[in-house]
Design a protein around this motif. Structure first.
Motif, PDB file in Angstrom:
ATOM      1  N   LEU A  57       0.702  -1.199   0.079  1.00  0.00           N
ATOM      2  CA  LEU A  57       0.023   0.015  -0.059  1.00  0.00           C
ATOM      3  C   LEU A  57       0.840   1.332  -0.042  1.00  0.00           C
ATOM      4  CD1 LEU A  57      -2.939  -0.730   2.284  1.00  0.00           C
ATOM      5  CD2 LEU A  57      -2.926  -0.960  -0.012  1.00  0.00           C
ATOM      6  N   THR A  58       0.325   2.279  -0.553  1.00  0.00           N
ATOM      7  CA  THR A  58       0.957   3.544  -0.363  1.00  0.00           C
ATOM      8  C   THR A  58       0.410   4.435   0.617  1.00  0.00           C
ATOM      9  OG1 THR A  58       1.368   3.518  -3.077  1.00  0.00           O
ATOM     10  CG2 THR A  58       1.577   5.599  -1.941  1.00  0.00           C
ATOM     11  N   TYR A  59       1.432   5.118   1.389  1.00  0.00           N
ATOM     12  CA  TYR A  59       1.218   5.882   2.493  1.00  0.00           C
ATOM     13  C   TYR A  59       1.822   7.178   2.198  1.00  0.00           C
ATOM     14  CZ  TYR A  59      -0.065   1.585   4.776  1.00  0.00           C
ATOM     15  OH  TYR A  59      -0.690   0.406   5.234  1.00  0.00           O
ATOM     16  N   VAL A  60       1.077   8.241   2.685  1.00  0.00           N
ATOM     17  CA  VAL A  60       1.587   9.675   2.690  1.00  0.00           C
ATOM     18  C   VAL A  60       1.804  10.189   4.204  1.00  0.00           C
ATOM     19  CG1 VAL A  60       1.134  12.327   1.835  1.00  0.00           C
ATOM     20  CG2 VAL A  60       0.456  10.104   0.704  1.00  0.00           C
ATOM     21  N   GLY A 115      10.866   6.542  -1.427  1.00  0.00           N
ATOM     22  CA  GLY A 115       9.613   7.822  -1.208  1.00  0.00           C
ATOM     23  C   GLY A 115       9.918   8.758  -2.243  1.00  0.00           C
ATOM     24  N   ASN A 116       8.780   9.664  -2.514  1.00  0.00           N
ATOM     25  CA  ASN A 116       8.619  10.620  -3.403  1.00  0.00           C
ATOM     26  C   ASN A 116       8.571  11.880  -2.445  1.00  0.00           C
ATOM     27  OD1 ASN A 116       9.071   9.237  -5.740  1.00  0.00           O
ATOM     28  ND2 ASN A 116       7.160   8.495  -5.424  1.00  0.00           N
ATOM     29  N   PRO A 117       9.397  12.756  -2.243  1.00  0.00           N
ATOM     30  CA  PRO A 117       9.093  13.799  -1.198  1.00  0.00           C
ATOM     31  C   PRO A 117       8.627  15.066  -2.156  1.00  0.00           C
ATOM     32  CG  PRO A 117      11.417  13.662  -1.595  1.00  0.00           C
ATOM     33  CD  PRO A 117      10.909  12.440  -2.223  1.00  0.00           C
ATOM     34  N   THR A 118       7.627  15.618  -1.656  1.00  0.00           N
ATOM     35  CA  THR A 118       7.384  17.061  -2.113  1.00  0.00           C
ATOM     36  C   THR A 118       8.297  18.040  -1.211  1.00  0.00           C
ATOM     37  OG1 THR A 118       5.058  16.206  -2.796  1.00  0.00           O
ATOM     38  CG2 THR A 118       5.305  18.536  -2.801  1.00  0.00           C
ATOM     39  N   PRO A 119       8.859  18.955  -2.086  1.00  0.00           N
ATOM     40  CA  PRO A 119       9.625  19.891  -1.308  1.00  0.00           C
ATOM     41  C   PRO A 119       8.589  20.867  -0.563  1.00  0.00           C
ATOM     42  CG  PRO A 119      10.177  19.967  -3.592  1.00  0.00           C
ATOM     43  CD  PRO A 119       8.990  18.907  -3.374  1.00  0.00           C
ATOM     44  N   ASN A 120       9.323  20.861   0.889  1.00  0.00           N
ATOM     45  CA  ASN A 120       8.600  21.630   2.074  1.00  0.00           C
ATOM     46  C   ASN A 120       7.190  21.067   2.174  1.00  0.00           C
ATOM     47  OD1 ASN A 120      11.069  23.238   2.261  1.00  0.00           O
ATOM     48  ND2 ASN A 120      10.287  24.079   0.565  1.00  0.00           N
ATOM     49  N   SER A 121       6.807  19.837   1.977  1.00  0.00           N
ATOM     50  CA  SER A 121       5.685  19.303   2.255  1.00  0.00           C
ATOM     51  C   SER A 121       5.513  17.857   2.627  1.00  0.00           C
ATOM     52  CB  SER A 121       4.912  19.454   0.858  1.00  0.00           C
ATOM     53  OG  SER A 121       3.676  19.406   0.925  1.00  0.00           O
ATOM     54  N   THR A 122       4.903  16.945   1.812  1.00  0.00           N
ATOM     55  CA  THR A 122       4.843  15.568   2.364  1.00  0.00           C
ATOM     56  C   THR A 122       5.579  14.759   1.586  1.00  0.00           C
ATOM     57  OG1 THR A 122       3.237  15.134   0.278  1.00  0.00           O
ATOM     58  CG2 THR A 122       2.199  16.020   2.288  1.00  0.00           C
ATOM     59  N   ILE A 123       5.779  13.325   1.932  1.00  0.00           N
ATOM     60  CA  ILE A 123       6.510  12.210   1.182  1.00  0.00           C
ATOM     61  C   ILE A 123       5.370  11.129   0.956  1.00  0.00           C
ATOM     62  CG2 ILE A 123       7.505  11.103   3.216  1.00  0.00           C
ATOM     63  CD1 ILE A 123       9.939  10.725   1.524  1.00  0.00           C
ATOM     64  N   THR A 124       5.528  10.288  -0.083  1.00  0.00           N
ATOM     65  CA  THR A 124       4.557   9.384  -0.358  1.00  0.00           C
ATOM     66  C   THR A 124       5.413   8.179  -0.696  1.00  0.00           C
ATOM     67  OG1 THR A 124       3.340  10.959  -1.764  1.00  0.00           O
ATOM     68  CG2 THR A 124       3.121   8.412  -2.168  1.00  0.00           C
ATOM     69  N   LEU A 125       5.272   6.980   0.302  1.00  0.00           N
ATOM     70  CA  LEU A 125       5.836   5.864   0.250  1.00  0.00           C
ATOM     71  C   LEU A 125       5.169   4.798   0.084  1.00  0.00           C
ATOM     72  CD1 LEU A 125       7.442   6.634   3.794  1.00  0.00           C
ATOM     73  CD2 LEU A 125       8.718   6.609   1.883  1.00  0.00           C
ATOM     74  N   THR A 126       5.593   3.735  -0.731  1.00  0.00           N
ATOM     75  CA  THR A 126       4.974   2.134  -0.936  1.00  0.00           C
ATOM     76  C   THR A 126       5.611   1.382   0.353  1.00  0.00           C
ATOM     77  OG1 THR A 126       4.265   2.675  -3.296  1.00  0.00           O
ATOM     78  CG2 THR A 126       4.374   0.499  -2.356  1.00  0.00           C
ATOM     79  N   VAL A 127       5.029   0.612   0.872  1.00  0.00           N
ATOM     80  CA  VAL A 127       5.568   0.062   1.950  1.00  0.00           C
ATOM     81  C   VAL A 127       5.995  -1.551   1.286  1.00  0.00           C
ATOM     82  CG1 VAL A 127       5.288  -1.192   4.050  1.00  0.00           C
ATOM     83  CG2 VAL A 127       4.496   0.964   3.798  1.00  0.00           C
TER      84      VAL A 127
END
Length: 112
Positions: free
Chosen positions: A32-35, A60-72
């Motif tokens: 699953l992908t988590y933010v 993961g895929n970070p958004t600068p100065n914001s969130t990060i999206t990860l698939t576990v």
């Protein structure tokens, strides 16, 4: 003293402070992908970027100065960090001027 609020997929808040610097989420479902996000902090803080690793390798895929999206991945132990910047001052301790008349005095600056 400081405190920041983090959330996984917008869920329940996890609060980290200067004395308790870790937020933990267990039993995530592999595939699953988590933010991971941080609630907006009050001044004088500037939001930094998330950086996550598994066994020292970036994930993961970070958004600068914001969130990060990860698939576990199954069995993964993911470590994420975030460094916010304190904009309130220099963190230098005030130093009294030495006695002795009208001279220009510059206190020593020591980086820690």
């Amino acid at each position: 003293e400081w405190a920041f609020v983090f959330r996984l997929n917008g869920g329940e808040p996890r609060i980290v402070t200067h004395t308790s610097r870790t937020a933990v989420w267990n039993n995530l479902i592999p595939g699953l992908t988590y933010v991971i996000s941080e609630d907006e902090q009050n001044a004088p803080w500037a939001e930094g970027d998330f950086a996550c690793t598994v066994n020292g390798e970036p994930v993961g895929n970070p958004t600068p100065n914001s969130t990060i999206t990860l698939t576990v991945s199954p069995g993964a132990d993911i470590l994420c960090t975030k460094n916010n910047t304190d904009l309130s001052g220099t963190d230098l301790e005030p130093v009294d001027e030495p006695p002795g008349g009208a001279r220009l005095y510059l206190p020593a600056i020591v980086r820690k």
